[in-house]
Design a protein around this motif. Structure first.
Motif, PDB file in Angstrom:
ATOM      1  N   MET A   1     -26.295  44.053  33.255  1.00  0.00           N
ATOM      2  CA  MET A   1     -25.561  42.966  33.912  1.00  0.00           C
ATOM      3  C   MET A   1     -26.189  42.687  35.278  1.00  0.00           C
ATOM      4  O   MET A   1     -26.509  43.623  36.022  1.00  0.00           O
ATOM      5  N   ASN A   2     -26.346  41.422  35.626  1.00  0.00           N
ATOM      6  CA  ASN A   2     -27.008  41.014  36.856  1.00  0.00           C
ATOM      7  C   ASN A   2     -26.061  41.196  38.046  1.00  0.00           C
ATOM      8  O   ASN A   2     -25.029  40.522  38.149  1.00  0.00           O
ATOM      9  N   ILE A   3     -26.423  42.112  38.952  1.00  0.00           N
ATOM     10  CA  ILE A   3     -25.583  42.377  40.112  1.00  0.00           C
ATOM     11  C   ILE A   3     -25.471  41.145  40.994  1.00  0.00           C
ATOM     12  O   ILE A   3     -24.399  40.862  41.562  1.00  0.00           O
ATOM     13  N   ARG A   4     -26.555  40.378  41.095  1.00  0.00           N
ATOM     14  CA  ARG A   4     -26.510  39.178  41.930  1.00  0.00           C
ATOM     15  C   ARG A   4     -25.489  38.188  41.392  1.00  0.00           C
ATOM     16  O   ARG A   4     -24.783  37.526  42.158  1.00  0.00           O
ATOM     17  N   PHE A   5     -25.372  38.084  40.069  1.00  0.00           N
ATOM     18  CA  PHE A   5     -24.381  37.191  39.481  1.00  0.00           C
ATOM     19  C   PHE A   5     -22.964  37.678  39.809  1.00  0.00           C
ATOM     20  O   PHE A   5     -22.067  36.870  40.092  1.00  0.00           O
ATOM     21  N   LEU A   6     -22.758  38.992  39.770  1.00  0.00           N
ATOM     22  CA  LEU A   6     -21.446  39.534  40.114  1.00  0.00           C
ATOM     23  C   LEU A   6     -21.105  39.276  41.588  1.00  0.00           C
ATOM     24  O   LEU A   6     -19.969  38.952  41.934  1.00  0.00           O
ATOM     25  N   GLU A   7     -22.086  39.438  42.473  1.00  0.00           N
ATOM     26  CA  GLU A   7     -21.859  39.166  43.888  1.00  0.00           C
ATOM     27  C   GLU A   7     -21.498  37.699  44.100  1.00  0.00           C
ATOM     28  O   GLU A   7     -20.597  37.369  44.890  1.00  0.00           O
ATOM     29  N   THR A   8     -22.209  36.803  43.396  1.00  0.00           N
ATOM     30  CA  THR A   8     -21.909  35.374  43.488  1.00  0.00           C
ATOM     31  C   THR A   8     -20.490  35.097  42.999  1.00  0.00           C
ATOM     32  O   THR A   8     -19.725  34.337  43.619  1.00  0.00           O
ATOM     33  N   PHE A   9     -20.127  35.706  41.879  1.00  0.00           N
ATOM     34  CA  PHE A   9     -18.785  35.552  41.325  1.00  0.00           C
ATOM     35  C   PHE A   9     -17.719  35.959  42.339  1.00  0.00           C
ATOM     36  O   PHE A   9     -16.702  35.265  42.531  1.00  0.00           O
ATOM     37  N   LEU A  10     -17.936  37.080  43.049  1.00  0.00           N
ATOM     38  CA  LEU A  10     -16.962  37.557  44.030  1.00  0.00           C
ATOM     39  C   LEU A  10     -16.835  36.600  45.209  1.00  0.00           C
ATOM     40  O   LEU A  10     -15.730  36.370  45.717  1.00  0.00           O
ATOM     41  N   TRP A  11     -17.956  36.012  45.637  1.00  0.00           N
ATOM     42  CA  TRP A  11     -17.890  35.048  46.737  1.00  0.00           C
ATOM     43  C   TRP A  11     -17.151  33.779  46.326  1.00  0.00           C
ATOM     44  O   TRP A  11     -16.366  33.229  47.109  1.00  0.00           O
ATOM     45  N   GLU A  41     -21.084  33.401  29.945  1.00  0.00           N
ATOM     46  CA  GLU A  41     -21.687  33.520  28.613  1.00  0.00           C
ATOM     47  C   GLU A  41     -21.869  34.988  28.231  1.00  0.00           C
ATOM     48  O   GLU A  41     -21.600  35.379  27.083  1.00  0.00           O
ATOM     49  N   GLU A  42     -22.295  35.802  29.180  1.00  0.00           N
ATOM     50  CA  GLU A  42     -22.510  37.220  28.885  1.00  0.00           C
ATOM     51  C   GLU A  42     -21.203  37.936  28.574  1.00  0.00           C
ATOM     52  O   GLU A  42     -21.140  38.786  27.675  1.00  0.00           O
ATOM     53  N   LEU A  43     -20.123  37.583  29.296  1.00  0.00           N
ATOM     54  CA  LEU A  43     -18.844  38.258  29.110  1.00  0.00           C
ATOM     55  C   LEU A  43     -17.994  37.614  28.013  1.00  0.00           C
ATOM     56  O   LEU A  43     -17.045  38.224  27.518  1.00  0.00           O
ATOM     57  N   GLY A  44     -18.327  36.365  27.696  1.00  0.00           N
ATOM     58  CA  GLY A  44     -17.577  35.668  26.655  1.00  0.00           C
ATOM     59  C   GLY A  44     -16.195  35.217  27.074  1.00  0.00           C
ATOM     60  O   GLY A  44     -15.290  35.096  26.242  1.00  0.00           O
ATOM     61  N   VAL A  45     -15.999  34.969  28.371  1.00  0.00           N
ATOM     62  CA  VAL A  45     -14.701  34.508  28.882  1.00  0.00           C
ATOM     63  C   VAL A  45     -14.916  33.402  29.911  1.00  0.00           C
ATOM     64  O   VAL A  45     -16.007  33.269  30.490  1.00  0.00           O
ATOM     65  N   LYS A  46     -13.869  32.637  30.156  1.00  0.00           N
ATOM     66  CA  LYS A  46     -13.875  31.627  31.216  1.00  0.00           C
ATOM     67  C   LYS A  46     -13.360  32.283  32.494  1.00  0.00           C
ATOM     68  O   LYS A  46     -12.275  32.885  32.508  1.00  0.00           O
ATOM     69  N   LEU A  47     -14.133  32.189  33.580  1.00  0.00           N
ATOM     70  CA  LEU A  47     -13.791  32.898  34.811  1.00  0.00           C
ATOM     71  C   LEU A  47     -12.999  32.047  35.799  1.00  0.00           C
ATOM     72  O   LEU A  47     -12.158  32.575  36.535  1.00  0.00           O
ATOM     73  N   PHE A  48     -13.258  30.731  35.834  1.00  0.00           N
ATOM     74  CA  PHE A  48     -12.619  29.868  36.822  1.00  0.00           C
ATOM     75  C   PHE A  48     -12.081  28.610  36.155  1.00  0.00           C
ATOM     76  O   PHE A  48     -12.597  28.166  35.127  1.00  0.00           O
ATOM     77  N   VAL A  49     -11.051  28.035  36.772  1.00  0.00           N
ATOM     78  CA  VAL A  49     -10.571  26.700  36.410  1.00  0.00           C
ATOM     79  C   VAL A  49     -10.529  25.872  37.692  1.00  0.00           C
ATOM     80  O   VAL A  49     -10.281  26.407  38.781  1.00  0.00           O
ATOM     81  N   ARG A  50     -10.766  24.586  37.555  1.00  0.00           N
ATOM     82  CA  ARG A  50     -10.788  23.700  38.725  1.00  0.00           C
ATOM     83  C   ARG A  50      -9.390  23.159  38.995  1.00  0.00           C
ATOM     84  O   ARG A  50      -8.677  22.761  38.087  1.00  0.00           O
ATOM     85  N   GLU A  51      -9.031  23.157  40.295  1.00  0.00           N
ATOM     86  CA  GLU A  51      -7.785  22.551  40.742  1.00  0.00           C
ATOM     87  C   GLU A  51      -8.093  21.586  41.874  1.00  0.00           C
ATOM     88  O   GLU A  51      -9.245  21.465  42.307  1.00  0.00           O
ATOM     89  N   SER A  52      -7.058  20.910  42.369  1.00  0.00           N
ATOM     90  CA  SER A  52      -7.282  19.887  43.400  1.00  0.00           C
ATOM     91  C   SER A  52      -7.883  20.467  44.672  1.00  0.00           C
ATOM     92  O   SER A  52      -8.644  19.804  45.370  1.00  0.00           O
ATOM     93  N   PRO A  59      -6.838  34.304  34.240  1.00  0.00           N
ATOM     94  CA  PRO A  59      -6.396  35.690  34.032  1.00  0.00           C
ATOM     95  C   PRO A  59      -7.554  36.624  33.673  1.00  0.00           C
ATOM     96  O   PRO A  59      -7.609  37.764  34.148  1.00  0.00           O
ATOM     97  N   ASP A  60      -8.499  36.141  32.837  1.00  0.00           N
ATOM     98  CA  ASP A  60      -9.680  36.953  32.532  1.00  0.00           C
ATOM     99  C   ASP A  60     -10.517  37.161  33.788  1.00  0.00           C
ATOM    100  O   ASP A  60     -11.073  38.246  34.008  1.00  0.00           O
ATOM    101  N   GLY A  61     -10.612  36.116  34.604  1.00  0.00           N
ATOM    102  CA  GLY A  61     -11.365  36.238  35.849  1.00  0.00           C
ATOM    103  C   GLY A  61     -10.776  37.270  36.791  1.00  0.00           C
ATOM    104  O   GLY A  61     -11.506  38.001  37.472  1.00  0.00           O
ATOM    105  N   ARG A  65     -12.711  40.530  38.166  1.00  0.00           N
ATOM    106  CA  ARG A  65     -12.879  40.766  39.603  1.00  0.00           C
ATOM    107  C   ARG A  65     -12.656  42.231  39.969  1.00  0.00           C
ATOM    108  O   ARG A  65     -13.375  42.786  40.805  1.00  0.00           O
ATOM    109  N   GLU A  66     -11.663  42.857  39.356  1.00  0.00           N
ATOM    110  CA  GLU A  66     -11.381  44.258  39.649  1.00  0.00           C
ATOM    111  C   GLU A  66     -12.594  45.137  39.347  1.00  0.00           C
ATOM    112  O   GLU A  66     -12.960  46.011  40.137  1.00  0.00           O
TER     113      GLU A  66
END
Length: 311
Positions: A1-11, A41-52, A59-61, A65-66
């Protein structure tokens, strides 16, 4: 798993914005989107949803995150440990609040340089709440702030306690005799950030004396707080130890309030909190160096200004 992708996800999770994350990481929004899409794609889940107002975690996201927090933290610890083992150098990331900077922090840096001449020291100055968050997330190795952090992976050492007192600009309209606390509370009161211990203690004291709706200015920058007090904007409630130069020079004056048996409102602490793990062995030594520095500082200042914590 790409650590840089995880860091980006956390930001993205913290900032709730692809654009702000791109600015933070000095890249493009397209690059951020690509990293998040690759992680999804790697995890097979949707991590974010867009709001206003931006993007929020699904919930998967939230569950991802944990795990991501722990993985990124361990990755940073591993890189630091391997770097130190390879060349005998390494880096320690230190977080510090304003009140530490204004008292004994330069003496601590000198001690660290003597003990670890090849150690790189990276310093972050911020509020206590932000420093605690950064330490828990692995972005700091040791923090000097006000409250212990209750985590298994974090050790704490209380260093010093400071009495809070009433302080005004010398020669200003505020510099006069006050018959009681009620007459003092007619003026604006300047102290630390909202909901901090000093702020809560002030509100409790005023309520105890039947004083409702006081004018309290909560300031998160100690330099700004001092300037406001010096300019006569209000009555400061701060530790005298932080403004010894101004008190000695006669720019500021301690007030005595007749109906208060003890002019000291309460005590605020400074605590060393540090993470444990591979490559972080020096943090415990730095905490002990801070303890030694603070002992010297307290002897110099005297108990009315600074009191060493008892263990």
């Amino acid at each position: 798993m790409n650590i840089r992708f995880l860091e980006t996800f956390l930001w993205v999770a913290r900032l709730k914005s692809f654009r702000l994350t791109a600015e933070k990481l000095f890249t493009t929004q397209a690059s951020i989107s690509h990293r998040i899409a690759g992680l999804e794609e790697e995890l097979g889940v949707k991590l974010f949803v867009r709001e206003s107002r931006g993007v929020v975690l699904t919930p998967d996201g939230q569950r991802v995150r944990e795990y991501a927090e722990r993985i990124v933290s361990q990755s940073h610890a591993l890189r630091q440990a391997m770097g130190a083992a390879r060349d005998g150098r390494g880096k320690v990331r230190v977080g510090v609040i304003d009140s530490v900077i204004y008292t004994w922090f330069t003496q601590l840096i000198a001690r660290i340089s003597e003990q670890f001449p090849d150690l790189e020291v990276e310093v972050t100055a911020d509020s206590g709440r932000n420093l605690c968050n950064q330490l828990q997330k692995g972005y700091l190795d040791i923090a000097f702030q006000v409250d212990p952090i209750r985590l298994e992976s974090v050790n704490n050492l209380e260093l010093v306690r400071y009495p809070l007192q009433w302080i005004v600009a010398s020669g200003s309209p505020l510099h006069r005799h006050y018959d009681n606390l009620a007459s003092l509370a007619q003026h604006r009161i300047i102290t630390f950030v909202a909901h901090s211990r000093p702020h809560q203690d002030i509100v409790s004291l005023l309520n105890l004396h039947g004083i409702d709706a006081p004018r309290i200015s909560c300031v998160n920058s100690f330099a700004a707080m001092i300037r406001m007090i010096e300019e006569g904007f209000g009555v400061g409630v701060i530790p005298p130890a932080l403004v010894t130069e101004q008190l000695t020079a006669g720019k500021l004056t301690l007030l005595q309030i007749p109906d208060l048996t003890d002019n000291c409102l309460s005590m605020i602490s400074q605590v060393a909190s540090w993470r444990t793990g591979p490559g972080l062995e020096c943090c415990a030594t730095i905490a002990q160096l801070a303890h030694q520095v603070v002992q010297d500082f307290c002897r110099k200042m005297g108990p009315d200004y600074a009191q060493p914590a008892r263990h």
